[in-house]
Design a protein around this motif. Structure first.
Motif, short mmCIF file in Angstrom:
data_model
loop_
_atom_site.label_atom_id
_atom_site.label_comp_id
_atom_site.label_asym_id
_atom_site.label_seq_id
_atom_site.Cartn_x
_atom_site.Cartn_y
_atom_site.Cartn_z
N UNK A 1 0.82 -1.22 0.00
CA UNK A 1 0.00 0.00 0.00
C UNK A 1 0.85 1.27 0.00
N UNK A 2 2.05 1.21 0.60
CA UNK A 2 2.88 2.41 0.71
C UNK A 2 2.46 3.26 1.90
N UNK A 3 3.31 4.21 2.32
CA UNK A 3 3.02 5.00 3.52
C UNK A 3 1.69 5.74 3.49
N UNK A 4 1.28 6.28 2.34
CA UNK A 4 0.05 7.08 2.28
C UNK A 4 -1.19 6.22 2.48
N UNK A 5 -1.36 5.18 1.66
CA UNK A 5 -2.55 4.34 1.77
C UNK A 5 -2.55 3.54 3.07
N UNK A 6 -1.36 3.07 3.48
CA UNK A 6 -1.27 2.33 4.74
C UNK A 6 -1.58 3.26 5.91
N UNK A 7 -1.16 4.51 5.79
CA UNK A 7 -1.48 5.49 6.82
C UNK A 7 -2.97 5.77 6.89
N UNK A 8 -3.65 5.82 5.74
CA UNK A 8 -5.10 6.04 5.71
C UNK A 8 -5.84 4.90 6.39
N UNK B 1 -15.99 15.99 11.01
CA UNK B 1 -14.74 16.66 11.40
C UNK B 1 -13.58 16.34 10.46
N UNK B 2 -13.86 15.63 9.37
CA UNK B 2 -12.82 15.36 8.38
C UNK B 2 -11.69 14.48 8.89
N UNK B 3 -12.03 13.52 9.77
CA UNK B 3 -11.02 12.63 10.32
C UNK B 3 -10.94 11.34 9.51
N UNK B 4 -9.88 11.20 8.74
CA UNK B 4 -9.70 10.00 7.94
C UNK B 4 -10.58 9.95 6.71
N UNK B 5 -10.42 8.90 5.92
CA UNK B 5 -11.23 8.65 4.74
C UNK B 5 -12.58 8.09 5.19
N UNK B 6 -13.70 8.80 4.94
CA UNK B 6 -15.01 8.34 5.43
C UNK B 6 -15.38 6.94 4.96
N UNK B 7 -14.99 6.58 3.73
CA UNK B 7 -15.31 5.24 3.23
C UNK B 7 -14.57 4.18 4.04
N UNK B 8 -13.27 4.37 4.24
CA UNK B 8 -12.49 3.40 5.01
C UNK B 8 -12.98 3.34 6.46
N UNK B 9 -13.28 4.49 7.03
CA UNK B 9 -13.76 4.53 8.41
C UNK B 9 -15.08 3.79 8.54
N UNK C 1 -5.35 -16.20 4.53
CA UNK C 1 -5.35 -16.64 3.13
C UNK C 1 -6.09 -15.64 2.26
N UNK C 2 -7.17 -15.06 2.81
CA UNK C 2 -7.92 -14.05 2.07
C UNK C 2 -7.04 -12.83 1.76
N UNK C 3 -6.29 -12.38 2.77
CA UNK C 3 -5.41 -11.22 2.57
C UNK C 3 -4.28 -11.53 1.60
N UNK C 4 -3.78 -12.76 1.65
CA UNK C 4 -2.75 -13.14 0.69
C UNK C 4 -3.29 -13.08 -0.74
N UNK C 5 -4.54 -13.53 -0.88
CA UNK C 5 -5.18 -13.44 -2.19
C UNK C 5 -5.31 -12.00 -2.66
N UNK C 6 -5.66 -11.10 -1.74
CA UNK C 6 -5.78 -9.69 -2.10
C UNK C 6 -4.42 -9.11 -2.50
N UNK D 1 -6.72 -0.49 -1.20
CA UNK D 1 -6.82 -0.41 0.25
C UNK D 1 -8.23 -0.69 0.75
N UNK D 2 -9.26 -0.37 -0.05
CA UNK D 2 -10.65 -0.59 0.36
C UNK D 2 -10.90 -2.07 0.66
N UNK D 3 -10.33 -2.95 -0.14
CA UNK D 3 -10.56 -4.38 0.04
C UNK D 3 -9.90 -4.90 1.33
N UNK D 4 -8.81 -4.29 1.73
CA UNK D 4 -8.18 -4.69 2.99
C UNK D 4 -9.02 -4.21 4.18
N UNK D 5 -9.69 -3.07 4.02
CA UNK D 5 -10.60 -2.60 5.06
C UNK D 5 -11.78 -3.55 5.20
#
Length: 450
Positions: A62-69, A135-143, A184-189, A196-200
């Motif tokens: 994911x990298x620092x940005x997406x992993x940070x989100x 309050x704009x905290x984080x990505x609303x979809x991921x949250x 196993x599911x995460x390995x498949x992803x 990142x949405x699928x990991x959420x």
């Protein structure tokens, strides 16, 4: 006028010759505690090794940005979701232990607490999403996706039942099966290059799987509470007794997770990603003190009623073991941190090495806080836990406002170390009721056996 449940709460009688397990499952003494700790530790070791490997892969992918989100969404859901626990975790274990021979009473506690937790989990979900949107905290979809897991963690009350029976192998096996399924599911992803949405989504589905697995383990154990066992008054009586523990848990999460939220607001998601990587590694070994304390807690409760001197001696010995492990882990990680970060996570996370070196020493105070938390609950003084955690939370927020602008994520790590030392060590010397526990901690830090 007291309810029947309140009368039970005030009762402290205990027959230590029985552990309340079903017939032919009873084992006594230290061997049972060690075996129970072994099952819990084995589960956590499996999770650590396999989960750390996949977690590293996810961070690199994911990298620092997406992993940070994703980390920011998890932090927000965790902080708000603590209210869904209602502060009942150790209270449930204590009460089930004290009334181990009353199976119907145990079923009523589990059913009633589960009902209240589910109710509050829906409220917590709405609040979490509202904070993100308003309050704009984080990505609303991921949250919104990650916060769905709050409801499923309500079923952890089943695990507390197994802890009270010193039978954690049932929940450990159930959780491990579910863990590997979603591993196993995460390995498949990862292999499919998922977003990142699928990991959420996988995070929330894993929490749901845990709930299903625990319910199955409960039925296998032979306990089948139903709707008829739910008594909302019973649950409310427990909440009224344990509300300080609820706010203590909230305050604890504030100074363990507020760093990521403040970093996201003050610097950005990339800083959250760098900090989250170090935090994940620094906390990876916390299952050891957690398993030791969780397994010994029922015995500590029983021992308090029998021999007060031996009770404190065993508590000090527990602190010594945990501090010794903390020193060993901290020394090794301090030497290897730069190599570990660059090898496992890559050059994008190079700055996480210094953060890891600071955070790993926090384990000393986490261990002491976990051990003394058992003493606080055995003594029935949850306000002590509340005050120390509030002190730590306020200290961490103050440290972060000053240190993050100066040192970035490293400043947040320094703030965490300082706030943990205040909450779980220095605060004991300010209160006459906990000063003797502070002395035990000081002796443990100095590795003094007597």
């Amino acid at each position: 006028m007291k309810t029947t449940f309140q009368n039970k709460l005030s009762s402290v009688s205990l027959d230590d010759s029985k552990d309340g397990a079903p017939p032919n499952r009873s084992k006594s003494g230290l061997s049972k505690i060690l075996k129970n700790s072994g099952w819990m530790a084995a589960e956590q070791v499996i999770r650590l090794i396999a989960g750390l490997f996949v977690g590293i892969w996810i961070a690199r992918h994911l990298g620092p940005n997406s992993y940070g989100s994703l980390s920011l969404a998890l932090a927000l859901a965790t902080i708000v979701g603590i209210f869904a626990t209602l502060g009942l975790n150790r209270t449930v274990v204590r009460e089930l232990t004290l009334h181990a021979n009353e199976e119907n009473f145990g079923k009523r506690i589990v059913a009633s607490v589960l009902a209240w937790r589910l109710l509050f989990s829906f409220i917590c979900y709405a609040v979490t999403v509202g904070i993100s949107l308003g309050f704009g905290q984080g990505d609303p979809l991921l949250v919104g996706i990650v916060a769905a897991s709050i409801a499923f963690t309500s079923f952890d009350v089943i695990d507390h039942y197994f802890q009270s029976k010193t039978a954690s192998r049932y929940s450990a096996i159930a959780r491990s099966i579910n863990f590997f399924l979603f591993l196993c599911t995460k390995l498949g992803l990862l292999l499919s290059g998922a977003d990142v949405v699928y990991f959420a989504i996988a995070t929330s589905l894993e929490a749901m799987g845990n709930a299903v697995a625990l319910c199955f383990a409960f039925r296998t154990y032979g306990i089948r509470p139903g709707i008829k066992d739910i008594d909302m008054r019973y649950g409310w009586s427990m909440i009224m007794h344990s509300w300080p523990e609820l706010f203590a848990g909230f305050a604890c999460l504030i100074f363990m997770r507020i760093d990521q939220i403040m970093l996201g607001n003050m610097i950005g998601d990339a800083a959250v990603g760098e900090y989250a990587v170090a935090s994940r590694l620094a906390e990876a070994w916390y299952f050891i003190p957690g398993a030791l304390v969780t397994s010994s807690f029922p015995a500590i409760v029983r021992q308090r009623t029998q021999d007060s001197v031996l009770y404190l001696k065993r508590l000090h010995q527990l602190m010594l073991v945990m501090v010794g492990i903390s020193y060993l882990v901290a020394a090794v990680v301090t030497l290897l941190a730069p190599w570990v970060i660059s090898t496992l996570f890559g050059e994008a996370y190079t700055s996480s090495a210094a953060i890891l070196i600071v955070l790993i020493w926090s384990g000393l105070f986490v261990s002491l806080g976990t051990a003394s938390g058992s003493w606080i609950m055995a003594e029935g003084k949850p306000m002590l836990n509340l005050t120390r955690n509030v002190a730590g939370a306020l200290a961490n927020i103050a440290f972060n406002f000053y240190l993050i602008p100066l040192y970035g994520p490293l400043g947040a790590a320094i703030g965490t170390l300082g706030s943990l030392s205040i909450a779980y060590f220095f605060s004991d010397f300010l209160n006459p009721r906990t000063r003797h526990i502070g002395i035990l901690k000081l002796k443990a830090l100095l590795l003094i056996w007597k």
